[in-house]
Design an enzyme around this catalytic site. Sequence first.
Site, mmCIF file in Angstrom:
data_model
loop_
_atom_site.group_PDB
_atom_site.id
_atom_site.type_symbol
_atom_site.label_atom_id
_atom_site.label_comp_id
_atom_site.label_asym_id
_atom_site.label_seq_id
_atom_site.Cartn_x
_atom_site.Cartn_y
_atom_site.Cartn_z
ATOM 1 N N CYS A 164 0.453 3.159 3.522
ATOM 2 C CA CYS A 164 0.849 2.656 4.849
ATOM 3 C C CYS A 164 1.840 1.493 4.801
ATOM 4 C CB CYS A 164 -0.395 2.236 5.642
ATOM 5 S SG CYS A 164 -1.087 0.647 5.133
ATOM 6 N N CYS A 204 0.853 -1.191 0.000
ATOM 7 C CA CYS A 204 0.000 0.000 0.000
ATOM 8 C C CYS A 204 0.888 1.239 0.000
ATOM 9 C CB CYS A 204 -0.908 -0.020 1.222
ATOM 10 S SG CYS A 204 -1.888 1.478 1.418
ATOM 11 N N CYS A 226 -8.804 -5.588 -9.337
ATOM 12 C CA CYS A 226 -8.393 -4.589 -10.324
ATOM 13 C C CYS A 226 -7.940 -3.349 -9.558
ATOM 14 C CB CYS A 226 -9.606 -4.287 -11.208
ATOM 15 S SG CYS A 226 -9.246 -3.206 -12.571
ATOM 16 N N CYS A 249 -7.508 -0.964 1.515
ATOM 17 C CA CYS A 249 -6.445 -1.469 2.378
ATOM 18 C C CYS A 249 -7.040 -1.681 3.764
ATOM 19 C CB CYS A 249 -5.297 -0.466 2.432
ATOM 20 S SG CYS A 249 -4.057 -0.877 3.689
ATOM 21 N N CYS A 270 -5.236 0.963 6.444
ATOM 22 C CA CYS A 270 -5.376 2.433 6.439
ATOM 23 C C CYS A 270 -6.579 2.899 5.652
ATOM 24 C CB CYS A 270 -4.118 3.090 5.898
ATOM 25 S SG CYS A 270 -3.977 3.008 4.094
#
Length: 132
Positions: free
Chosen positions: A51, A48, A120, A97, A100
């Site tokens: 984070c 991510c 996707c 995510c 976060c």
Amino acid sequence: MSEKIEKSDAEWRVELTPEQYQVCRKKATEAPFSGEYYYNKEEGTYLCICCGNELFNSDAKYNSGSGWPSFWEPMKSESVKIERDYSHFMVREEILCSKCNAHLGHVFEDGPPPTFTRYCINSISLKFVPKK
Ligand code: FE
């Protein structure tokens, strides 16, 4: 087990580029075929961008033809969370995510075996770390 990361809108604005902020925190979608990782075939891990949470492994990446990096499974089921998204006159499953809450993309049921699922993902919400 994984701690949550909560930051204010103002903090995200400072930490992210304007483009990253629009996609990850405001749920924009990058233009297809425009992202850094669509054609990436290197072995490694996708984190991510907000984070550092480990989201996807290159083993599960495939060429979907969609213009966005596509994976048939997340690294761990708890890496991401899925929420119903009613925006833009569509009903889609949004991928976030789990740590976060960054908007990552959408999930579709037209992926390859064994899961037949397509995660996707916007390139801009990811940071690729090549395998050493
Ligand atoms: Fe995150």
